[in-house]
Design a protein around this motif. Structure first.
Motif, PDB file in Angstrom:
ATOM      1  N   ASN A  53       0.847  -1.207   0.000  1.00  0.00           N
ATOM      2  CA  ASN A  53       0.000   0.000   0.000  1.00  0.00           C
ATOM      3  C   ASN A  53       0.883   1.258   0.000  1.00  0.00           C
ATOM      4  O   ASN A  53       2.113   1.164   0.069  1.00  0.00           O
ATOM      5  CB  ASN A  53      -0.974   0.006   1.200  1.00  0.00           C
ATOM      6  CG  ASN A  53      -0.270  -0.185   2.524  1.00  0.00           C
ATOM      7  OD1 ASN A  53       0.554   0.634   2.909  1.00  0.00           O
ATOM      8  ND2 ASN A  53      -0.575  -1.273   3.221  1.00  0.00           N
ATOM      9  N   GLY A  54       0.240   2.404  -0.068  1.00  0.00           N
ATOM     10  CA  GLY A  54       0.990   3.653  -0.126  1.00  0.00           C
ATOM     11  C   GLY A  54       1.722   3.968   1.165  1.00  0.00           C
ATOM     12  O   GLY A  54       2.751   4.654   1.160  1.00  0.00           O
ATOM     13  N   THR A  55       1.196   3.465   2.273  1.00  0.00           N
ATOM     14  CA  THR A  55       1.841   3.692   3.570  1.00  0.00           C
ATOM     15  C   THR A  55       3.132   2.878   3.676  1.00  0.00           C
ATOM     16  O   THR A  55       4.172   3.401   4.104  1.00  0.00           O
ATOM     17  CB  THR A  55       0.860   3.309   4.708  1.00  0.00           C
ATOM     18  OG1 THR A  55      -0.344   4.048   4.530  1.00  0.00           O
ATOM     19  CG2 THR A  55       1.445   3.592   6.067  1.00  0.00           C
ATOM     20  N   LEU A  58       5.816   4.487   1.687  1.00  0.00           N
ATOM     21  CA  LEU A  58       6.489   5.585   2.400  1.00  0.00           C
ATOM     22  C   LEU A  58       7.456   5.047   3.450  1.00  0.00           C
ATOM     23  O   LEU A  58       8.558   5.568   3.631  1.00  0.00           O
ATOM     24  CB  LEU A  58       5.445   6.491   3.062  1.00  0.00           C
ATOM     25  CG  LEU A  58       4.721   7.456   2.134  1.00  0.00           C
ATOM     26  CD1 LEU A  58       3.433   7.972   2.769  1.00  0.00           C
ATOM     27  CD2 LEU A  58       5.633   8.636   1.768  1.00  0.00           C
ATOM     28  N   THR A  79      -1.981  16.869   4.995  1.00  0.00           N
ATOM     29  CA  THR A  79      -1.864  15.593   4.300  1.00  0.00           C
ATOM     30  C   THR A  79      -2.473  14.495   5.156  1.00  0.00           C
ATOM     31  O   THR A  79      -2.819  14.722   6.315  1.00  0.00           O
ATOM     32  CB  THR A  79      -0.384  15.272   3.990  1.00  0.00           C
ATOM     33  OG1 THR A  79      -0.327  14.059   3.225  1.00  0.00           O
ATOM     34  CG2 THR A  79       0.450  15.086   5.242  1.00  0.00           C
ATOM     35  N   PHE A  80      -2.557  13.307   4.572  1.00  0.00           N
ATOM     36  CA  PHE A  80      -2.962  12.148   5.347  1.00  0.00           C
ATOM     37  C   PHE A  80      -1.814  11.772   6.293  1.00  0.00           C
ATOM     38  O   PHE A  80      -0.643  11.926   5.943  1.00  0.00           O
ATOM     39  CB  PHE A  80      -3.274  10.989   4.392  1.00  0.00           C
ATOM     40  CG  PHE A  80      -3.820   9.786   5.080  1.00  0.00           C
ATOM     41  CD1 PHE A  80      -4.996   9.859   5.814  1.00  0.00           C
ATOM     42  CD2 PHE A  80      -3.167   8.571   5.002  1.00  0.00           C
ATOM     43  CE1 PHE A  80      -5.496   8.745   6.466  1.00  0.00           C
ATOM     44  CE2 PHE A  80      -3.666   7.452   5.645  1.00  0.00           C
ATOM     45  CZ  PHE A  80      -4.834   7.543   6.384  1.00  0.00           C
ATOM     46  N   SER A  83       1.908  10.307   5.597  1.00  0.00           N
ATOM     47  CA  SER A  83       3.070  11.052   5.069  1.00  0.00           C
ATOM     48  C   SER A  83       4.061  11.408   6.175  1.00  0.00           C
ATOM     49  O   SER A  83       5.237  11.636   5.900  1.00  0.00           O
ATOM     50  CB  SER A  83       2.635  12.356   4.396  1.00  0.00           C
ATOM     51  OG  SER A  83       1.537  12.198   3.574  1.00  0.00           O
ATOM     52  N   ASP A 151       5.716  12.199  -1.871  1.00  0.00           N
ATOM     53  CA  ASP A 151       4.533  11.380  -1.639  1.00  0.00           C
ATOM     54  C   ASP A 151       3.566  11.717  -2.772  1.00  0.00           C
ATOM     55  O   ASP A 151       2.870  12.736  -2.741  1.00  0.00           O
ATOM     56  CB  ASP A 151       3.925  11.700  -0.266  1.00  0.00           C
ATOM     57  CG  ASP A 151       2.660  10.885   0.010  1.00  0.00           C
ATOM     58  OD1 ASP A 151       2.124  10.284  -0.945  1.00  0.00           O
ATOM     59  OD2 ASP A 151       2.210  10.865   1.166  1.00  0.00           O
ATOM     60  N   ALA A 153       0.963   9.974  -3.690  1.00  0.00           N
ATOM     61  CA  ALA A 153      -0.257   9.167  -3.531  1.00  0.00           C
ATOM     62  C   ALA A 153      -1.402   9.714  -4.380  1.00  0.00           C
ATOM     63  O   ALA A 153      -2.226   8.952  -4.873  1.00  0.00           O
ATOM     64  CB  ALA A 153      -0.667   9.115  -2.062  1.00  0.00           C
ATOM     65  N   HIS A 154      -1.427  11.056  -4.559  1.00  0.00           N
ATOM     66  CA  HIS A 154      -2.517  11.682  -5.309  1.00  0.00           C
ATOM     67  C   HIS A 154      -2.096  11.996  -6.737  1.00  0.00           C
ATOM     68  O   HIS A 154      -2.888  12.589  -7.474  1.00  0.00           O
ATOM     69  CB  HIS A 154      -2.911  13.016  -4.657  1.00  0.00           C
ATOM     70  CG  HIS A 154      -3.361  12.907  -3.237  1.00  0.00           C
ATOM     71  ND1 HIS A 154      -3.759  13.988  -2.488  1.00  0.00           N
ATOM     72  CD2 HIS A 154      -3.494  11.837  -2.415  1.00  0.00           C
ATOM     73  CE1 HIS A 154      -4.105  13.603  -1.267  1.00  0.00           C
ATOM     74  NE2 HIS A 154      -3.936  12.300  -1.203  1.00  0.00           N
ATOM     75  N   SER A 175       0.083   5.529  -4.259  1.00  0.00           N
ATOM     76  CA  SER A 175      -0.922   4.681  -3.593  1.00  0.00           C
ATOM     77  C   SER A 175      -1.960   4.275  -4.627  1.00  0.00           C
ATOM     78  O   SER A 175      -2.311   5.079  -5.505  1.00  0.00           O
ATOM     79  CB  SER A 175      -1.599   5.468  -2.469  1.00  0.00           C
ATOM     80  OG  SER A 175      -2.830   4.852  -2.109  1.00  0.00           O
ATOM     81  N   LYS A 180      -7.858   6.572  -5.587  1.00  0.00           N
ATOM     82  CA  LYS A 180      -6.670   7.172  -6.199  1.00  0.00           C
ATOM     83  C   LYS A 180      -6.731   7.105  -7.742  1.00  0.00           C
ATOM     84  O   LYS A 180      -7.634   6.471  -8.296  1.00  0.00           O
ATOM     85  CB  LYS A 180      -5.424   6.465  -5.654  1.00  0.00           C
ATOM     86  CG  LYS A 180      -5.254   6.606  -4.133  1.00  0.00           C
ATOM     87  CD  LYS A 180      -5.001   8.025  -3.756  1.00  0.00           C
ATOM     88  CE  LYS A 180      -4.815   8.331  -2.284  1.00  0.00           C
ATOM     89  NZ  LYS A 180      -5.192   7.449  -1.240  1.00  0.00           N
ATOM     90  N   TYR A 318      -7.133  18.131   4.431  1.00  0.00           N
ATOM     91  CA  TYR A 318      -7.041  17.217   5.556  1.00  0.00           C
ATOM     92  C   TYR A 318      -7.067  17.985   6.863  1.00  0.00           C
ATOM     93  O   TYR A 318      -6.834  19.190   6.889  1.00  0.00           O
ATOM     94  CB  TYR A 318      -5.708  16.439   5.481  1.00  0.00           C
ATOM     95  CG  TYR A 318      -5.679  15.406   4.386  1.00  0.00           C
ATOM     96  CD1 TYR A 318      -6.178  14.137   4.603  1.00  0.00           C
ATOM     97  CD2 TYR A 318      -5.141  15.712   3.136  1.00  0.00           C
ATOM     98  CE1 TYR A 318      -6.132  13.157   3.606  1.00  0.00           C
ATOM     99  CE2 TYR A 318      -5.105  14.749   2.136  1.00  0.00           C
ATOM    100  CZ  TYR A 318      -5.604  13.474   2.382  1.00  0.00           C
ATOM    101  OH  TYR A 318      -5.574  12.532   1.385  1.00  0.00           O
TER     102      TYR A 318
HETATM  103  C1  LIG Z   1      -1.151  11.794   0.746  1.00  0.00           C
HETATM  104  C2  LIG Z   1      -1.263  10.340   1.102  1.00  0.00           C
HETATM  105  N1  LIG Z   1      -0.140   9.673   1.425  1.00  0.00           N
HETATM  106  C3  LIG Z   1      -0.182   8.358   1.741  1.00  0.00           C
HETATM  107  C4  LIG Z   1      -1.356   7.663   1.758  1.00  0.00           C
HETATM  108  C5  LIG Z   1      -1.364   6.231   2.165  1.00  0.00           C
HETATM  109  O1  LIG Z   1      -1.751   5.379   1.134  1.00  0.00           O
HETATM  110  P1  LIG Z   1      -2.457   3.987   1.442  1.00  0.00           P
HETATM  111  O2  LIG Z   1      -3.862   4.253   1.854  1.00  0.00           O
HETATM  112  O3  LIG Z   1      -2.382   3.269   0.116  1.00  0.00           O
HETATM  113  O4  LIG Z   1      -1.671   3.304   2.497  1.00  0.00           O
HETATM  114  C6  LIG Z   1      -2.545   8.319   1.431  1.00  0.00           C
HETATM  115  C7  LIG Z   1      -3.814   7.576   1.443  1.00  0.00           C
HETATM  116  O5  LIG Z   1      -4.895   8.060   1.491  1.00  0.00           O
HETATM  117  C8  LIG Z   1      -2.505   9.681   1.099  1.00  0.00           C
HETATM  118  O6  LIG Z   1      -3.619  10.369   0.798  1.00  0.00           O
END
Ligand SMILES: Cc1ncc(COP(=O)(O)O)c(C=O)c1O
Length: 374
Positions: A53-55, A58, A79-80, A83, A151, A153-154, A175, A180, A318
């Motif tokens: 996943n995106g997390t 990172l 941000t989420f 990050s 990052d 992700a977007h 992500s 997305k 956010y």
């Molecule tokens: C800016 C940003 N970074 C990282 C993430 C994390 O991605 P993931 O949900 O795939 O773990 C998100 C997810 O919403 C995000 O919006």
């Protein structure tokens, strides 16, 4: 309810997944490298590592960058949480620089103010798909010898001065969560041109284990592997990557549709004093993951509640990260980023996704205008 974002899954996406389900490999099979190759070619880099996943992307990027105890990493509060959380995962300290009041992205001038002798890297987040001011960020990074992680992700498909996001910095993460630009259900990727980072990322994704003879300290035979570092099981499946490959073929079509929806919103709200529409940095192309407006002269909470009541599932992207209780309890009580807090108090994300119908968008526009009296 009209959601603020949603996936676009078509019949060939479903067929691509079904094919893998009937094949020999559900994970660690050929679809992983195929998906990595497609994304690497698309953004114009040598290496890509698909991950759970995106997390975790990172987390892996911070690990590869060597972030550890005592290191500070500067990022945006708007941000989420992932990050900034990724810095904590590695034992480092996230430091928040305020955002630019126009673009809502990290303000390079405030990055410079937040640099100390412990600063090791910058994590630039392209909020809503709008690229950050990367030239200014790279200039600061060069001056202070810092790594730059983006990052993205977007921002898969976003462009900065004619170059795709992903091809600009030391590492960029993506992500593939359903809302997305493309989706694999859950999923992520790290892209880089640096072979050293690539090798660390590959190890980290799978327990720190390798079968590569060139990396092992000895080889007892064809069964042999070695754990060289402490990694995780952050692998992504072939099922997910098959969906990713299928979605990659549609990315440009999705981006075009998002752009059409955005220009319709922009036109509709252009003369509306009570609504601030998104600003776009010159010489950039946003991937338009989100359409964020600021509601002025009206209570954002009331507008939010009224829109929800009328079947429009707006959202807020956010809450400044340091305002979360975890951060408040871990040393961020005195942190204030004036612009981020001001923006947070006014923002709403309106529905934006490729399959949003014209009549649905029209309904969103009329309802928003009615509530905000414009
Ligand atoms: C800016 C940003 N970074 C990282 C993430 C994390 O991605 P993931 O949900 O795939 O773990 C998100 C997810 O919403 C995000 O919006």
């Amino acid at each position: 309810m009209i959601p603020y974002g949603r996936q676009t899954i078509e019949e060939d996406d479903i067929q691509a997944v079904v094919e893998v389900l009937k094949s020999d490999y559900l994970t660690t099979g050929p679809k992983i490298a195929e998906f990595e190759g497609m994304v690497a070619d698309y953004v114009g880099v040598k290496y890509a590592v698909a991950i759970s996943n995106g997390t975790s992307a990172l987390h892996a990027a911070c690990f590869a960058a060597g972030i550890g105890k005592g290191d500070e990493v500067i990022t945006t509060p708007l941000t989420f949480a992932a990050s900034a959380n990724c810095v904590f995962y590695c034992g480092g300290t996230p430091v928040f620089a305020d955002v630019d009041p126009k673009t809502y992205n990290i303000d390079p001038a405030d990055i410079e103010r937040k640099i100390t002798s412990n600063t090791k890297a910058i994590i630039a987040v392209h909020l809503a798909g709008q690229p950050c001011d990367m030239d200014a960020i790279h200039k600061i990074a060069r001056k202070h010898n810092l790594l730059v992680i983006e990052d993205g992700a977007h921002a898969l498909g976003s462009e900065y001065k004619g170059k795709k996001v992903g091809s600009l910095s030391d590492m960029t993460t993506f992500s593939f969560h359903p809302v997305k630009p493309i989706t694999t259900g859950e999923g992520g990727m790290i892209v880089t041109d640096n072979e050293g980072f690539y090798q660390k990322l590959m190890l980290f994704r799978s327990h720190g284990i390798t079968r590569d003879e060139n990396l092992m300290t000895r080889n007892d035979g064809p069964w042999f592997y070695q754990q060289l570092d402490l990694g995780f099981n952050y692998r992504i499946t072939d099922i997910q990557c098959a969906l990713g490959c299928s979605q990659m073929k549609k990315l440009d079509r999705f981006l075009k549709r998002r752009k059409e929806i955005v220009s319709r919103y922009n036109k509709a709200f252009a003369d509306c004093e009570n609504i601030v529409t998104p600003y776009q940095l010159p010489d950039t192309e946003s991937g338009w993951h989100l359409y964020i407006i600021q509601v002025k002269n009206y209570d954002r909470r009331k507008v939010f509640e009224q829109l929800r009541k009328k079947g429009i599932a707006v959202n807020v992207h956010y809450i400044p990260v340091y305002m979360h209780p975890y951060y408040q309890e871990h040393g961020y009580k005195e942190v204030h980023c004036k612009n981020a807090e001001e923006i947070y108090s006014h923002i709403l994300s309106l529905p934006l996704y490729p399959t949003l119908k014209e009549e649905e968008q029209e309904y969103v526009i009329t309802t928003v205008k009615q509530i905000c009296e414009c």
